[in-house]
Design a protein around this motif. Structure first.
Motif, PDB file in Angstrom:
ATOM      1  N   GLN A 176     -10.546   1.398   4.899  1.00 47.05           N
ATOM      2  CA  GLN A 176     -10.863   2.823   4.946  1.00 47.05           C
ATOM      3  C   GLN A 176     -10.939   3.411   3.532  1.00 47.05           C
ATOM      4  O   GLN A 176     -11.814   4.224   3.245  1.00 47.05           O
ATOM      5  N   TRP A 177     -10.027   2.984   2.673  1.00 51.48           N
ATOM      6  CA  TRP A 177     -10.054   3.461   1.278  1.00 51.48           C
ATOM      7  C   TRP A 177     -11.349   3.040   0.589  1.00 51.48           C
ATOM      8  O   TRP A 177     -11.972   3.816  -0.129  1.00 51.48           O
ATOM      9  N   SER A 184      -0.537   7.828  -1.516  1.00 54.12           N
ATOM     10  CA  SER A 184      -1.731   7.840  -2.371  1.00 54.12           C
ATOM     11  C   SER A 184      -2.524   6.569  -2.115  1.00 54.12           C
ATOM     12  O   SER A 184      -2.066   5.668  -1.428  1.00 54.12           O
ATOM     13  N   THR A 185      -3.731   6.522  -2.679  1.00 58.91           N
ATOM     14  CA  THR A 185      -4.561   5.319  -2.515  1.00 58.91           C
ATOM     15  C   THR A 185      -4.225   4.320  -3.626  1.00 58.91           C
ATOM     16  O   THR A 185      -5.072   3.937  -4.433  1.00 58.91           O
ATOM     17  N   THR A 186      -2.963   3.875  -3.627  1.00 56.96           N
ATOM     18  CA  THR A 186      -2.477   2.928  -4.619  1.00 56.96           C
ATOM     19  C   THR A 186      -2.094   1.619  -3.940  1.00 56.96           C
ATOM     20  O   THR A 186      -1.366   1.612  -2.942  1.00 56.96           O
ATOM     21  N   LEU A 202       0.850  -1.190   0.000  1.00 56.82           N
ATOM     22  CA  LEU A 202       0.000   0.000   0.000  1.00 56.82           C
ATOM     23  C   LEU A 202       0.885   1.239   0.000  1.00 56.82           C
ATOM     24  O   LEU A 202       1.847   1.316   0.765  1.00 56.82           O
ATOM     25  N   ILE A 213      -9.260   4.298  -5.697  1.00 56.81           N
ATOM     26  CA  ILE A 213      -8.166   3.341  -5.469  1.00 56.81           C
ATOM     27  C   ILE A 213      -7.521   2.978  -6.805  1.00 56.81           C
ATOM     28  O   ILE A 213      -8.205   2.590  -7.758  1.00 56.81           O
ATOM     29  N   LEU A 248      -6.847  -0.436   3.810  1.00 61.61           N
ATOM     30  CA  LEU A 248      -7.598  -0.701   2.583  1.00 61.61           C
ATOM     31  C   LEU A 248      -9.094  -0.591   2.828  1.00 61.61           C
ATOM     32  O   LEU A 248      -9.843  -0.074   1.982  1.00 61.61           O
TER      33      LEU A 248
END
Length: 269
Positions: A233-234, A192-194, A188, A242, A231
């Motif tokens: 939370q994303w 960023s949300t990657t 993770l 994502i 994850l």
């Protein structure tokens, strides 16, 4: 025995590659193990429970692939992008089990993944088999399980851990293998949300749901707690934000010593 034979031939990089596979073929220990596989002909498939069938086919696949690479080592080209070459070889690796003939690619896709879609890369309909309703082998399929993806070791760097499966709890063992594999391969981003995933999840995403979001949701119970929390939370905030990436991979056949040692330990558990 096959795992221990491979361990005996690891090179200075603690790996078994094409050169070592060719050497293994000259080993008396290998030939003794090879001859024992003929006993699979006597297996009474009609007497096995669902868990027993699951464990059997997982173990047969992983053994057949190791055995096949040794027998066909001269055909291995050592190329990182040789997916078609590997698929062709997996169609040539064959065992007779319970009086019926199965290739490695059939065990993976027409038995263990019988009810699952073909993997998501070009040309799979030409190379990935599925048995018809009238096929004599159909009665001996175990129940479909999404986690089977994490139990098949194709002898490549992107494969999940190699282990022996016991008939008393194969699904639990698959989940354990999935957790170990994902803990070491999922990353993770801190900025960023990657999320970066193993490539087998790109090919088999539909095993876990009909969308990327469904796949990520299905992975939550298999991830380490801190990773699952982030994850989760994303996903709750905005799943469309994502970004999913996949690790690079190579189809070069290579068994790492650490994988072989862990597999030996699983034989004792």
């Amino acid at each position: 025995r096959m795992v221990n034979t491979f361990r005996d031939f690891t090179n200075e990089r603690d790996e078994v590659g094409v050169e070592q596979l060719r050497l293994i073929r000259t080993s008396p220990k290998y030939h003794e193990t090879s001859q024992l596989t003929a006993e699979l002909r006597a297996v009474r498939l009609d007497e096995l429970s669902d868990d027993e069938l699951t464990a059997l086919w997982l173990n047969v696949y992983n053994l057949m692939v190791m055995h096949g690479y040794v027998e066909w080592a001269a055909a291995l080209r050592g190329r990182k992008d040789d997916i078609l070459g590997i698929l062709r070889l997996h169609s040539r690796f064959k065992y007779e089990v319970g009086g019926l003939s199965f290739s490695a690619i059939q065990v993976e896709h027409a038995v263990l993944r019988a009810a699952r879609p073909r993997p998501g890369f070009l040309g799979t309909r030409l190379f990935i088999p599925k048995f018809g309703d009238a096929d004599a082998r159909r009665p001996f399929f175990p129940s479909t399980n999404s986690y089977v993806t994490f139990g098949l070791h194709a002898g490549t760097s992107f494969a999940p851990p190699l282990r022996m499966y016991h008939s008393r709890a194969p699904v639990r063992m698959l989940a354990e293998n999935a957790r170990a594999f994902l803990a070491s391969t999922v990353n993770l981003s801190a900025v960023s949300t990657t999320i970066t995933l193993p490539v087998i999840l790109f090919w088999h995403q539909l095993d876990f749901g009909d969308s990327q979001q469904a796949m990520l949701q299905a992975l939550l119970p298999l991830l380490p707690a801190d990773m699952a929390r982030v994850l989760g939370q994303w996903l709750e905030a905005d799943p469309r934000a994502i970004i999913v990436q996949y690790h690079s991979y190579s189809w070069e056949v290579r068994y790492r010593g650490c994988v072989l040692r862990a597999a030996s330990e699983s034989l004792m558990s």
